[in-house]
Design a protein around this motif. Structure first.
Motif, PDB file in Angstrom:
ATOM      1  N   THR A  20       0.861  -1.180   0.000  1.00 31.93           N
ATOM      2  CA  THR A  20       0.000   0.000   0.000  1.00 31.93           C
ATOM      3  C   THR A  20       0.899   1.232   0.000  1.00 31.93           C
ATOM      4  O   THR A  20       2.101   1.148   0.265  1.00 31.93           O
ATOM      5  CB  THR A  20      -0.925   0.040   1.228  1.00 31.93           C
ATOM      6  OG1 THR A  20      -0.126   0.120   2.409  1.00 31.93           O
ATOM      7  CG2 THR A  20      -1.819  -1.190   1.303  1.00 31.93           C
ATOM      8  N   ASP A  57      -8.111   3.860   4.388  1.00 30.41           N
ATOM      9  CA  ASP A  57      -9.232   3.014   3.978  1.00 30.41           C
ATOM     10  C   ASP A  57      -9.755   3.431   2.599  1.00 30.41           C
ATOM     11  O   ASP A  57      -9.931   4.612   2.319  1.00 30.41           O
ATOM     12  CB  ASP A  57     -10.367   3.085   4.999  1.00 30.41           C
ATOM     13  CG  ASP A  57     -10.211   2.084   6.133  1.00 30.41           C
ATOM     14  OD1 ASP A  57      -9.280   1.265   6.088  1.00 30.41           O
ATOM     15  OD2 ASP A  57     -11.031   2.121   7.061  1.00 30.41           O
ATOM     16  N   GLY A  58      -9.964   2.435   1.753  1.00 31.29           N
ATOM     17  CA  GLY A  58     -10.473   2.675   0.413  1.00 31.29           C
ATOM     18  C   GLY A  58      -9.410   3.001  -0.615  1.00 31.29           C
ATOM     19  O   GLY A  58      -9.728   3.184  -1.791  1.00 31.29           O
ATOM     20  N   SER A  59      -8.163   3.091  -0.189  1.00 30.09           N
ATOM     21  CA  SER A  59      -7.087   3.409  -1.132  1.00 30.09           C
ATOM     22  C   SER A  59      -6.682   2.166  -1.922  1.00 30.09           C
ATOM     23  O   SER A  59      -6.950   1.038  -1.504  1.00 30.09           O
ATOM     24  CB  SER A  59      -5.882   3.995  -0.397  1.00 30.09           C
ATOM     25  OG  SER A  59      -5.318   3.035   0.479  1.00 30.09           O
ATOM     26  N   PRO A  60      -6.039   2.349  -3.072  1.00 28.20           N
ATOM     27  CA  PRO A  60      -5.602   1.202  -3.869  1.00 28.20           C
ATOM     28  C   PRO A  60      -4.532   0.398  -3.137  1.00 28.20           C
ATOM     29  O   PRO A  60      -3.717   0.952  -2.398  1.00 28.20           O
ATOM     30  CB  PRO A  60      -5.005   1.833  -5.129  1.00 28.20           C
ATOM     31  CG  PRO A  60      -5.419   3.247  -5.126  1.00 28.20           C
ATOM     32  CD  PRO A  60      -5.731   3.616  -3.707  1.00 28.20           C
ATOM     33  N   ARG A  98      -5.340  -6.721  -7.246  1.00 30.95           N
ATOM     34  CA  ARG A  98      -5.429  -5.281  -7.005  1.00 30.95           C
ATOM     35  C   ARG A  98      -6.850  -4.925  -6.589  1.00 30.95           C
ATOM     36  O   ARG A  98      -7.809  -5.536  -7.044  1.00 30.95           O
ATOM     37  CB  ARG A  98      -5.062  -4.506  -8.263  1.00 30.95           C
ATOM     38  CG  ARG A  98      -3.610  -4.606  -8.638  1.00 30.95           C
ATOM     39  CD  ARG A  98      -3.304  -3.806  -9.911  1.00 30.95           C
ATOM     40  NE  ARG A  98      -1.907  -3.880 -10.249  1.00 30.95           N
ATOM     41  CZ  ARG A  98      -1.364  -4.848 -10.984  1.00 30.95           C
ATOM     42  NH1 ARG A  98      -2.116  -5.813 -11.458  1.00 30.95           N
ATOM     43  NH2 ARG A  98      -0.073  -4.850 -11.241  1.00 30.95           N
ATOM     44  N   GLY A  99      -6.935  -3.906  -5.739  1.00 33.01           N
ATOM     45  CA  GLY A  99      -8.242  -3.447  -5.318  1.00 33.01           C
ATOM     46  C   GLY A  99      -8.130  -2.389  -4.252  1.00 33.01           C
ATOM     47  O   GLY A  99      -7.071  -1.798  -4.058  1.00 33.01           O
ATOM     48  N   ARG A 100      -9.217  -2.187  -3.551  1.00 29.02           N
ATOM     49  CA  ARG A 100      -9.297  -1.186  -2.481  1.00 29.02           C
ATOM     50  C   ARG A 100      -9.143  -1.892  -1.142  1.00 29.02           C
ATOM     51  O   ARG A 100      -9.709  -2.963  -0.930  1.00 29.02           O
ATOM     52  CB  ARG A 100     -10.626  -0.434  -2.539  1.00 29.02           C
ATOM     53  CG  ARG A 100     -10.876   0.253  -3.864  1.00 29.02           C
ATOM     54  CD  ARG A 100     -10.033   1.470  -3.993  1.00 29.02           C
ATOM     55  NE  ARG A 100     -10.049   1.986  -5.362  1.00 29.02           N
ATOM     56  CZ  ARG A 100      -9.383   3.055  -5.718  1.00 29.02           C
ATOM     57  NH1 ARG A 100      -8.676   3.720  -4.837  1.00 29.02           N
ATOM     58  NH2 ARG A 100      -9.411   3.468  -6.960  1.00 29.02           N
ATOM     59  N   GLU A 154     -10.438  -6.064  -7.354  1.00 29.66           N
ATOM     60  CA  GLU A 154     -10.977  -5.469  -8.575  1.00 29.66           C
ATOM     61  C   GLU A 154     -10.340  -6.062  -9.823  1.00 29.66           C
ATOM     62  O   GLU A 154     -10.946  -6.058 -10.884  1.00 29.66           O
ATOM     63  CB  GLU A 154     -10.772  -3.953  -8.546  1.00 29.66           C
ATOM     64  CG  GLU A 154     -11.520  -3.274  -7.414  1.00 29.66           C
ATOM     65  CD  GLU A 154     -11.122  -1.818  -7.207  1.00 29.66           C
ATOM     66  OE1 GLU A 154     -10.166  -1.340  -7.867  1.00 29.66           O
ATOM     67  OE2 GLU A 154     -11.757  -1.160  -6.370  1.00 29.66           O
TER      68      GLU A 154
END
Length: 191
Positions: A20, A57-60, A98-100, A154
């Motif tokens: 991250t 939170d919610g970042s790639p 990959r995702g959040r 994702e």
């Protein structure tokens, strides 16, 4: 590649490097146990590891799941004797998810995750250990030093370089060379 095609690989490895980038732009990476459940990859890391506090939170995020890998000597190729046009390489398998990312600093969420991780890894044992086998207060004490993470997947990218670009004779030579070096060629050479 379809996620279901690589799911068994991720389940077998059962660990990932979670990468991250914090709000300050500084990257972090942590090795952690994981489960791929539906469209999410879940795991936990130590509370003492500052990585989880730097996650927005919610970042790639990127989870890297690596399988076996090894150096391949060009001397193992049958084609070396034919024309000498060979070079060393590396064989490997890897999956990038990959995702959040979301942090779960919730004791019940973490307990449920640890229970699922334990059940997954203990299920093949003759006498599997369960989280409920230990006193509840002891489990509570051991859950406090960990924090859960959830990657909402994702995209999935799988890569494998297993000498698939080589002839059958060259692949056989790689398998023999690995075996002679004491390395099990299974999973390192395409059959």
């Amino acid at each position: 590649m379809e996620p279901d095609a690589v799911r068994p690989f991720v389940e077998a490895v059962a660990t990932a490097q979670l990468v991250t980038v914090g709000a300050d732009g500084v990257p972090d990476a942590t090795f952690l146990p994981v489960l791929w459940e539906g469209d999410r990859l879940v795991g936990h890391l130590a509370r003492a590891n500052a990585h989880w506090r730097r996650i927005v939170d919610g970042s790639p995020a990127l989870a890297i799941v690596t399988g076996p890998d090894t150096y391949v000597s060009p001397s193992w190729y049958a084609t070396k004797a034919e024309h000498g046009k060979v070079v060393p390489t590396w064989n490997y398998s890897v999956v990038h998810l990959r995702g959040r990312i979301v942090v779960h600093d919730d004791p019940e969420w973490v307990r449920a995750l640890v229970t699922r991780l334990t059940d997954r890894h203990e299920s093949s044992r003759d006498e599997p250990w369960a989280v409920t086998d230990a006193p509840a207060d002891y489990i509570d004490k051991n859950l406090r030093p960990i924090v859960g993470v959830e990657l909402l997947v994702e995209s999935v990218e799988a890569k494998a370089k297993l000498s698939q670009n080589r002839s059958d004779e060259d692949r056989s030579g790689v398998a023999r060379g690995l075996a002679a070096d004491g390395v099990d060629p299974a999973g390192l050479v395409q059959e």
